[in-house]
Design a protein around this motif. Structure first.
Motif, PDB file in Angstrom:
ATOM      1  N   VAL A 212      70.940  64.935  76.041  1.00 26.28           N
ATOM      2  CA  VAL A 212      70.851  65.010  74.581  1.00 26.28           C
ATOM      3  C   VAL A 212      71.012  63.615  73.973  1.00 26.28           C
ATOM      4  N   GLY A 213      71.929  62.815  74.530  1.00 23.76           N
ATOM      5  CA  GLY A 213      72.130  61.462  74.024  1.00 23.76           C
ATOM      6  C   GLY A 213      70.912  60.586  74.207  1.00 23.76           C
ATOM      7  N   TYR A 214      70.375  60.540  75.435  1.00 24.02           N
ATOM      8  CA  TYR A 214      69.255  59.617  75.643  1.00 24.02           C
ATOM      9  C   TYR A 214      67.973  60.113  74.983  1.00 24.02           C
ATOM     10  N   ASP A 215      67.786  61.437  74.872  1.00 22.92           N
ATOM     11  CA  ASP A 215      66.566  61.900  74.225  1.00 22.92           C
ATOM     12  C   ASP A 215      66.646  61.751  72.704  1.00 22.92           C
ATOM     13  N   THR A 216      67.851  61.722  72.165  1.00 27.54           N
ATOM     14  CA  THR A 216      68.011  61.396  70.754  1.00 27.54           C
ATOM     15  C   THR A 216      67.573  59.956  70.504  1.00 27.54           C
ATOM     16  N   ILE A 217      67.950  59.061  71.402  1.00 28.07           N
ATOM     17  CA  ILE A 217      67.479  57.669  71.300  1.00 28.07           C
ATOM     18  C   ILE A 217      65.956  57.637  71.376  1.00 28.07           C
ATOM     19  N   TYR A 218      65.390  58.381  72.309  1.00 31.70           N
ATOM     20  CA  TYR A 218      63.934  58.421  72.466  1.00 31.70           C
ATOM     21  C   TYR A 218      63.253  58.902  71.189  1.00 31.70           C
ATOM     22  N   LEU A 281      76.430  53.362  79.005  1.00 37.13           N
ATOM     23  CA  LEU A 281      76.109  54.250  77.895  1.00 37.13           C
ATOM     24  C   LEU A 281      76.703  53.733  76.590  1.00 37.13           C
ATOM     25  N   ALA A 282      77.929  53.220  76.645  1.00 34.97           N
ATOM     26  CA  ALA A 282      78.559  52.674  75.445  1.00 34.97           C
ATOM     27  C   ALA A 282      77.759  51.496  74.904  1.00 34.97           C
ATOM     28  N   ARG A 283      77.273  50.671  75.797  1.00 35.38           N
ATOM     29  CA  ARG A 283      76.451  49.525  75.392  1.00 35.38           C
ATOM     30  C   ARG A 283      75.183  49.988  74.687  1.00 35.38           C
ATOM     31  N   GLN A 284      74.567  51.043  75.205  1.00 32.92           N
ATOM     32  CA  GLN A 284      73.369  51.580  74.560  1.00 32.92           C
ATOM     33  C   GLN A 284      73.661  52.013  73.126  1.00 32.92           C
ATOM     34  N   ALA A 285      74.739  52.777  72.966  1.00 30.01           N
ATOM     35  CA  ALA A 285      75.074  53.295  71.639  1.00 30.01           C
ATOM     36  C   ALA A 285      75.337  52.157  70.653  1.00 30.01           C
ATOM     37  N   LEU A 286      76.010  51.121  71.115  1.00 28.59           N
ATOM     38  CA  LEU A 286      76.341  50.004  70.238  1.00 28.59           C
ATOM     39  C   LEU A 286      75.120  49.183  69.854  1.00 28.59           C
ATOM     40  N   ARG A 287      74.095  49.179  70.698  1.00 31.26           N
ATOM     41  CA  ARG A 287      72.902  48.376  70.436  1.00 31.26           C
ATOM     42  C   ARG A 287      71.805  49.154  69.717  1.00 31.26           C
ATOM     43  N   LEU A 288      72.016  50.445  69.500  1.00 30.62           N
ATOM     44  CA  LEU A 288      70.993  51.285  68.885  1.00 30.62           C
ATOM     45  C   LEU A 288      70.797  50.935  67.405  1.00 30.62           C
ATOM     46  N   GLY A 293      62.033  51.471  66.682  1.00 30.61           N
ATOM     47  CA  GLY A 293      61.438  52.326  67.698  1.00 30.61           C
ATOM     48  C   GLY A 293      61.257  51.635  69.031  1.00 30.61           C
ATOM     49  N   LEU A 294      60.816  50.377  69.020  1.00 29.72           N
ATOM     50  CA  LEU A 294      60.613  49.651  70.276  1.00 29.72           C
ATOM     51  C   LEU A 294      61.934  49.421  70.993  1.00 29.72           C
ATOM     52  N   GLY A 295      62.963  49.065  70.230  1.00 35.13           N
ATOM     53  CA  GLY A 295      64.278  48.884  70.833  1.00 35.13           C
ATOM     54  C   GLY A 295      64.824  50.190  71.391  1.00 35.13           C
ATOM     55  N   ALA A 296      64.543  51.302  70.700  1.00 37.12           N
ATOM     56  CA  ALA A 296      64.995  52.612  71.173  1.00 37.12           C
ATOM     57  C   ALA A 296      64.338  52.961  72.500  1.00 37.12           C
ATOM     58  N   LEU A 297      63.053  52.645  72.633  1.00 36.51           N
ATOM     59  CA  LEU A 297      62.359  52.914  73.890  1.00 36.51           C
ATOM     60  C   LEU A 297      62.972  52.115  75.035  1.00 36.51           C
ATOM     61  N   THR A 298      63.315  50.859  74.767  1.00 30.89           N
ATOM     62  CA  THR A 298      63.956  50.023  75.794  1.00 30.89           C
ATOM     63  C   THR A 298      65.304  50.600  76.206  1.00 30.89           C
ATOM     64  N   SER A 302      66.511  52.319  79.874  1.00 33.74           N
ATOM     65  CA  SER A 302      67.637  51.744  80.620  1.00 33.74           C
ATOM     66  C   SER A 302      68.530  52.809  81.226  1.00 33.74           C
ATOM     67  N   ASN A 303      68.333  54.077  80.852  1.00 34.11           N
ATOM     68  CA  ASN A 303      69.134  55.151  81.449  1.00 34.11           C
ATOM     69  C   ASN A 303      68.830  55.340  82.926  1.00 34.11           C
ATOM     70  N   ARG A 304      67.657  54.905  83.368  1.00 34.48           N
ATOM     71  CA  ARG A 304      67.398  54.918  84.807  1.00 34.48           C
ATOM     72  C   ARG A 304      68.408  54.042  85.530  1.00 34.48           C
ATOM     73  N   ASP A 305      68.655  52.852  84.995  1.00 34.12           N
ATOM     74  CA  ASP A 305      69.608  51.939  85.624  1.00 34.12           C
ATOM     75  C   ASP A 305      71.026  52.501  85.559  1.00 34.12           C
ATOM     76  N   ALA A 306      71.375  53.088  84.413  1.00 36.62           N
ATOM     77  CA  ALA A 306      72.704  53.697  84.285  1.00 36.62           C
ATOM     78  C   ALA A 306      72.891  54.791  85.326  1.00 36.62           C
ATOM     79  N   GLY A 307      71.881  55.636  85.487  1.00 35.50           N
ATOM     80  CA  GLY A 307      71.971  56.725  86.454  1.00 35.50           C
ATOM     81  C   GLY A 307      72.018  56.244  87.889  1.00 35.50           C
ATOM     82  N   LEU A 308      71.277  55.178  88.187  1.00 37.13           N
ATOM     83  CA  LEU A 308      71.314  54.616  89.539  1.00 37.13           C
ATOM     84  C   LEU A 308      72.683  54.030  89.853  1.00 37.13           C
ATOM     85  N   ILE A 309      73.298  53.386  88.879  1.00 37.40           N
ATOM     86  CA  ILE A 309      74.645  52.841  89.075  1.00 37.40           C
ATOM     87  C   ILE A 309      75.606  53.963  89.456  1.00 37.40           C
TER      88      ILE A 309
END
Length: 326
Positions: A212-218, A281-288, A293-298, A302-309
């Motif tokens: 829900v968090g990352y798709d809201t960003i999307y 995830l906290a970094r994402q929220a702070l940078r939103l 729109g372009l920044g939101a897509l980036t 980045s959630n791929r990297d978060a999930g891999l970590i």
């Protein structure tokens, strides 16, 4: 006189290459694949790979957490490979189904009107045949698991089936998307144990909040067009509280995963993985930025990297605990 048909308008906006607006620039599917294949690859979102990563990673988390609980030295590699194939196939099938259901709505939104169906690169009947082919691949993968895992996997089709229609009837369709995209958090566990236990359920709950968090960003990319077209999204629902809402979703994701790790007997490396995941995830929220729109897509990608970590932390933990316990 200009046509009022949104499908005709969408076809005028498609670049000559046929490339979809939010595809990865220079992806091989748009450059190297035979031209006849490209509409199908676009329909399956092959040139937007973050989607299958986000479907795959909860499967891998669950497999790694199950390995820790079972005192195995690392997750089952065969299961990881099956989940990879299944995620690519079922993400493609889900995207194809979604695009068939949304072809008229997609024609009204700038980001989506270049997709193969609204832009006329492929017909609806052909897309339906392609959908069935992808689902058969997914079924072949699912049949490699135990009976309980097969039943659990089949149950995932329900939220997948209803999701495309939720944006028409509920203010936050991302909640239904969460039910579908988080399903892998159950699959890794049930594939190993043949049953569902509390750690998998807690992991599933946390993963729903993450989705829900990352798709809201999307959805930030489409706020203006969604308002015009009357399409619901969590980004529109949260409005001026968007950043806070994403932060709450991400915070809930981490907190709900805590009992999953504790009940599964995770060690220091697993907890480190969760902590780094939470920091990302906290970094994402702070940078939103609500209108970027372009920044939101980036940030979304980045959630791929978060999930891999997080996966690497869980996998390393299961390997380490398996070695010291041997």
């Amino acid at each position: 006189m200009p046509s009022d048909d949104p499908t005709e308008a969408s076809r005028r906006d498609v670049p000559p290459s046929g490339r979809v607006a939010d595809a990865v620039a220079g992806h091989w599917a748009d450059r190297l694949a035979p031209r006849g294949w490209r509409p199908y690859l676009r329909l399956a979102r092959i040139e937007r790979p973050v989607g299958w990563w986000l479907l795959l990673l909860p499967c891998w988390w669950s497999a790694a957490l199950a390995a820790t609980a079972a005192d195995r030295t690392g997750p089952n590699l065969w299961h990881l490979l099956l989940f990879l194939i299944g995620a690519v196939a079922m993400r493609g099938a889900g995207s194809t189904y979604n695009d068939i259901a949304d072809r008229d709505l997609d024609a009204r939104v700038a980001r989506t009107r270049s997709r193969p169906l609204p832009s006329g690169q492929i017909g609806t009947r052909t897309a339906a045949v392609f959908l069935v082919a992808q689902m058969l691949v997914g079924l072949c993968v699912l049949l490699q698991f135990n009976g309980t895992a097969i039943l659990v996997g089949m149950a995932a089709l329900l939220p997948v089936a209803i999701y495309p229609f939720m944006k028409r009837v509920m203010p936050m369709p991302q909640a239904v998307l969460g039910l579908a995209f988080a399903w892998g958090a159950l699959m890794g566990w049930v594939a190993l144990f043949g049953r569902l236990d509390a750690p998998a359920l807690w992991l599933y709950a946390g993963t729903i909040a993450w989705v829900v968090g990352y798709d809201t960003i999307y959805a930030v990319q489409d706020i203006e067009d969604d308002e015009i077209a009357g399409i619901s999204s969590s980004a529109r629902l949260f409005g001026s509280r968007l950043i806070l809402a994403v932060g709450v979703c991400y915070g809930a994701a981490v907190l709900l995963m805590v009992p999953a790790l504790r009940l599964a007997g995770a060690g220091a490396l697993g907890w480190l993985g969760l902590a780094l995941f939470g920091a990302h995830l906290a970094r994402q929220a702070l940078r939103l930025e609500p209108r970027d729109g372009l920044g939101a897509l980036t940030l979304f990608r980045s959630n791929r990297d978060a999930g891999l970590i997080f996966f690497l932390g869980l996998a390393a933990d299961s390997v380490w605990q398996g070695l010291i316990g041997a």
